[in-house]
Design a protein around this motif. Structure first.
Motif, PDB file in Angstrom:
ATOM      1  N   ASN A  20       0.851  -1.183   0.000  1.00 23.95           N
ATOM      2  CA  ASN A  20       0.000   0.000   0.000  1.00 23.95           C
ATOM      3  C   ASN A  20       0.892   1.240   0.000  1.00 23.95           C
ATOM      4  OD1 ASN A  20      -1.887   1.981   0.344  1.00 23.95           O
ATOM      5  ND2 ASN A  20      -2.396   1.433   2.445  1.00 23.95           N
ATOM      6  N   PRO A  21       1.025   1.932  -1.130  1.00 19.94           N
ATOM      7  CA  PRO A  21       1.948   3.060  -1.193  1.00 19.94           C
ATOM      8  C   PRO A  21       1.543   4.218  -0.292  1.00 19.94           C
ATOM      9  CG  PRO A  21       0.645   2.921  -3.197  1.00 19.94           C
ATOM     10  CD  PRO A  21       0.352   1.686  -2.408  1.00 19.94           C
ATOM     11  N   LEU A  22       0.287   4.304   0.095  1.00 23.85           N
ATOM     12  CA  LEU A  22      -0.145   5.392   0.973  1.00 23.85           C
ATOM     13  C   LEU A  22       0.582   5.355   2.312  1.00 23.85           C
ATOM     14  CD1 LEU A  22      -3.980   5.280   0.339  1.00 23.85           C
ATOM     15  CD2 LEU A  22      -2.332   6.890  -0.623  1.00 23.85           C
ATOM     16  N   ARG A  23       0.900   4.147   2.770  1.00 25.98           N
ATOM     17  CA  ARG A  23       1.576   4.013   4.064  1.00 25.98           C
ATOM     18  C   ARG A  23       3.008   4.546   4.018  1.00 25.98           C
ATOM     19  NH1 ARG A  23       2.374  -1.289   7.900  1.00 25.98           N
ATOM     20  NH2 ARG A  23       3.764  -0.278   9.350  1.00 25.98           N
ATOM     21  N   TYR A  24       3.674   4.374   2.905  1.00 25.17           N
ATOM     22  CA  TYR A  24       5.102   4.652   2.820  1.00 25.17           C
ATOM     23  C   TYR A  24       5.444   5.955   2.112  1.00 25.17           C
ATOM     24  CZ  TYR A  24       5.064  -0.249   4.055  1.00 25.17           C
ATOM     25  OH  TYR A  24       4.821  -1.435   4.678  1.00 25.17           O
ATOM     26  N   ARG A  25       4.470   6.689   1.597  1.00 27.80           N
ATOM     27  CA  ARG A  25       4.771   7.827   0.718  1.00 27.80           C
ATOM     28  C   ARG A  25       5.568   8.928   1.383  1.00 27.80           C
ATOM     29  NH1 ARG A  25      -1.368   9.836   0.181  1.00 27.80           N
ATOM     30  NH2 ARG A  25      -1.602  10.439   2.348  1.00 27.80           N
ATOM     31  N   HIS A  26       5.515   9.039   2.708  1.00 21.89           N
ATOM     32  CA  HIS A  26       6.288  10.074   3.393  1.00 21.89           C
ATOM     33  C   HIS A  26       7.457   9.479   4.164  1.00 21.89           C
ATOM     34  CE1 HIS A  26       3.306  12.923   2.233  1.00 21.89           C
ATOM     35  NE2 HIS A  26       2.359  12.246   2.827  1.00 21.89           N
ATOM     36  N   GLY A  27       7.759   8.234   3.909  1.00 24.59           N
ATOM     37  CA  GLY A  27       8.781   7.555   4.686  1.00 24.59           C
ATOM     38  C   GLY A  27      10.077   7.368   3.929  1.00 24.59           C
ATOM     39  N   LEU A 107      -9.060  -1.243   4.422  1.00 21.20           N
ATOM     40  CA  LEU A 107      -7.922  -0.539   3.832  1.00 21.20           C
ATOM     41  C   LEU A 107      -7.879   0.870   4.396  1.00 21.20           C
ATOM     42  CD1 LEU A 107      -5.584  -0.479   1.813  1.00 21.20           C
ATOM     43  CD2 LEU A 107      -7.221   0.311   0.097  1.00 21.20           C
ATOM     44  N   GLU A 108      -6.810   1.179   5.088  1.00 16.22           N
ATOM     45  CA  GLU A 108      -6.582   2.509   5.655  1.00 16.22           C
ATOM     46  C   GLU A 108      -5.263   3.036   5.087  1.00 16.22           C
ATOM     47  OE1 GLU A 108      -8.867   3.776   7.465  1.00 16.22           O
ATOM     48  OE2 GLU A 108      -9.962   2.077   8.279  1.00 16.22           O
ATOM     49  N   SER A 109      -5.011   4.325   5.239  1.00 16.19           N
ATOM     50  CA  SER A 109      -3.768   4.881   4.705  1.00 16.19           C
ATOM     51  C   SER A 109      -2.539   4.268   5.364  1.00 16.19           C
ATOM     52  CB  SER A 109      -3.750   6.404   4.859  1.00 16.19           C
ATOM     53  OG  SER A 109      -3.824   6.768   6.215  1.00 16.19           O
ATOM     54  N   TRP A 110      -2.661   3.755   6.590  1.00 10.65           N
ATOM     55  CA  TRP A 110      -1.527   3.157   7.297  1.00 10.65           C
ATOM     56  C   TRP A 110      -1.437   1.634   7.117  1.00 10.65           C
ATOM     57  CZ3 TRP A 110      -5.730   5.433   9.695  1.00 10.65           C
ATOM     58  CH2 TRP A 110      -6.615   4.562  10.307  1.00 10.65           C
ATOM     59  N   SER A 111      -2.365   1.033   6.357  1.00  4.51           N
ATOM     60  CA  SER A 111      -2.316  -0.414   6.114  1.00  4.51           C
ATOM     61  C   SER A 111      -1.050  -0.755   5.329  1.00  4.51           C
ATOM     62  CB  SER A 111      -3.523  -0.870   5.303  1.00  4.51           C
ATOM     63  OG  SER A 111      -4.735  -0.569   5.956  1.00  4.51           O
ATOM     64  N   PRO A 112      -0.338  -1.825   5.696  1.00  3.64           N
ATOM     65  CA  PRO A 112       0.903  -2.157   4.989  1.00  3.64           C
ATOM     66  C   PRO A 112       0.690  -2.682   3.574  1.00  3.64           C
ATOM     67  CG  PRO A 112       0.434  -3.789   6.664  1.00  3.64           C
ATOM     68  CD  PRO A 112      -0.577  -2.699   6.829  1.00  3.64           C
ATOM     69  N   GLY A 113      -0.444  -3.305   3.329  1.00  5.18           N
ATOM     70  CA  GLY A 113      -0.676  -3.903   2.027  1.00  5.18           C
ATOM     71  C   GLY A 113      -2.042  -3.581   1.471  1.00  5.18           C
ATOM     72  N   LEU A 114      -2.291  -4.121   0.297  1.00  5.24           N
ATOM     73  CA  LEU A 114      -3.556  -3.943  -0.392  1.00  5.24           C
ATOM     74  C   LEU A 114      -3.892  -5.263  -1.064  1.00  5.24           C
ATOM     75  CD1 LEU A 114      -4.519  -0.982  -2.625  1.00  5.24           C
ATOM     76  CD2 LEU A 114      -4.683  -3.282  -3.524  1.00  5.24           C
ATOM     77  N   ALA A 115      -5.099  -5.732  -0.898  1.00  5.51           N
ATOM     78  CA  ALA A 115      -5.575  -6.950  -1.556  1.00  5.51           C
ATOM     79  C   ALA A 115      -6.865  -6.615  -2.288  1.00  5.51           C
ATOM     80  CB  ALA A 115      -5.807  -8.062  -0.534  1.00  5.51           C
ATOM     81  N   ALA A 116      -6.951  -7.019  -3.545  1.00  2.81           N
ATOM     82  CA  ALA A 116      -8.121  -6.677  -4.343  1.00  2.81           C
ATOM     83  C   ALA A 116      -8.584  -7.873  -5.153  1.00  2.81           C
ATOM     84  CB  ALA A 116      -7.810  -5.507  -5.279  1.00  2.81           C
ATOM     85  N   VAL A 117      -9.890  -7.925  -5.352  1.00  3.92           N
ATOM     86  CA  VAL A 117     -10.489  -8.903  -6.258  1.00  3.92           C
ATOM     87  C   VAL A 117     -11.205  -8.092  -7.334  1.00  3.92           C
ATOM     88  CG1 VAL A 117     -12.170 -10.764  -6.534  1.00  3.92           C
ATOM     89  CG2 VAL A 117     -10.806 -10.608  -4.441  1.00  3.92           C
ATOM     90  N   LEU A 118     -10.802  -8.315  -8.583  1.00  6.11           N
ATOM     91  CA  LEU A 118     -11.411  -7.622  -9.714  1.00  6.11           C
ATOM     92  C   LEU A 118     -12.201  -8.634 -10.531  1.00  6.11           C
ATOM     93  CD1 LEU A 118      -8.303  -5.605 -10.952  1.00  6.11           C
ATOM     94  CD2 LEU A 118      -9.909  -5.008  -9.150  1.00  6.11           C
ATOM     95  N   ARG A 119     -13.405  -8.274 -10.960  1.00 11.30           N
ATOM     96  CA  ARG A 119     -14.229  -9.169 -11.768  1.00 11.30           C
ATOM     97  C   ARG A 119     -14.319  -8.627 -13.185  1.00 11.30           C
ATOM     98  NH1 ARG A 119     -16.941 -13.483 -11.035  1.00 11.30           N
ATOM     99  NH2 ARG A 119     -17.011 -13.281  -8.767  1.00 11.30           N
ATOM    100  N   ALA A 120     -14.090  -9.522 -14.140  1.00  4.72           N
ATOM    101  CA  ALA A 120     -14.184  -9.158 -15.556  1.00  4.72           C
ATOM    102  C   ALA A 120     -15.653  -8.948 -15.921  1.00  4.72           C
ATOM    103  CB  ALA A 120     -13.586 -10.253 -16.426  1.00  4.72           C
ATOM    104  N   GLU A 121     -15.913  -7.922 -16.686  1.00  7.81           N
ATOM    105  CA  GLU A 121     -17.294  -7.631 -17.104  1.00  7.81           C
ATOM    106  C   GLU A 121     -17.585  -8.219 -18.460  1.00  7.81           C
ATOM    107  OE1 GLU A 121     -17.218  -3.358 -16.891  1.00  7.81           O
ATOM    108  OE2 GLU A 121     -17.848  -3.403 -14.802  1.00  7.81           O
TER     109      GLU A 121
END
Length: 121
Positions: A20-27, A107-121
């Motif tokens: 999750n880049p939001l967590r690390y963007r200022h680090g 998912l919060e700005s401080w979450s270390p990761g991101l997991a997503a499920v995308l469905r094809a239309e």
């Protein structure tokens, strides 16, 4: 993401897991992680962040209790959650699930990761 669309059949799903880049963007521009793969094997990663090009250059070392098993490097591009949603829509996917991990944590700005499920239309 357009290439991924050719691999997924109609109404199929695509799973994405990333930092999750939001967590690390200022680090720091470099950090390391360690993850236990088995009771005796650990994956250690040293990650250099290139904020301008939104990329991660990673050196991964796999070790067991007595020796280094392997070393490999990766160059990955990261996207922000809002970019992921736009790219998914442009490629014919809808975002079904967007969480910080596969356990379903929000998912919060401080979450270390991101997991997503995308469905094809």
């Amino acid at each position: 993401m357009s290439a991924a669309r050719t691999l997924v059949k109609e109404d199929g799903v695509l799973f994405i897991e990333m930092l999750n880049p939001l967590r690390y963007r200022h680090g720091a521009e470099q950090f390391s992680t360690a993850r236990r793969l088995t009771p005796s094997i650990v994956l250690h990663s040293v990650i250099d962040v290139d904020w301008v090009h939104q990329s991660l250059n990673t050196i991964n070392t796999i070790v067991d209790s007595s020796d280094i098993i392997g070393v490999y490097d990766e160059k990955l591009r990261f996207v922000y959650p809002s970019e992921l949603e736009l790219m998914a829509a442009a490629s014919g996917f809808t975002v079904e699930i967007l969480r910080s991990d596969w356990r379903g944590s929000p998912l919060e700005s401080w979450s270390p990761g991101l997991a997503a499920v995308l469905r094809a239309e």
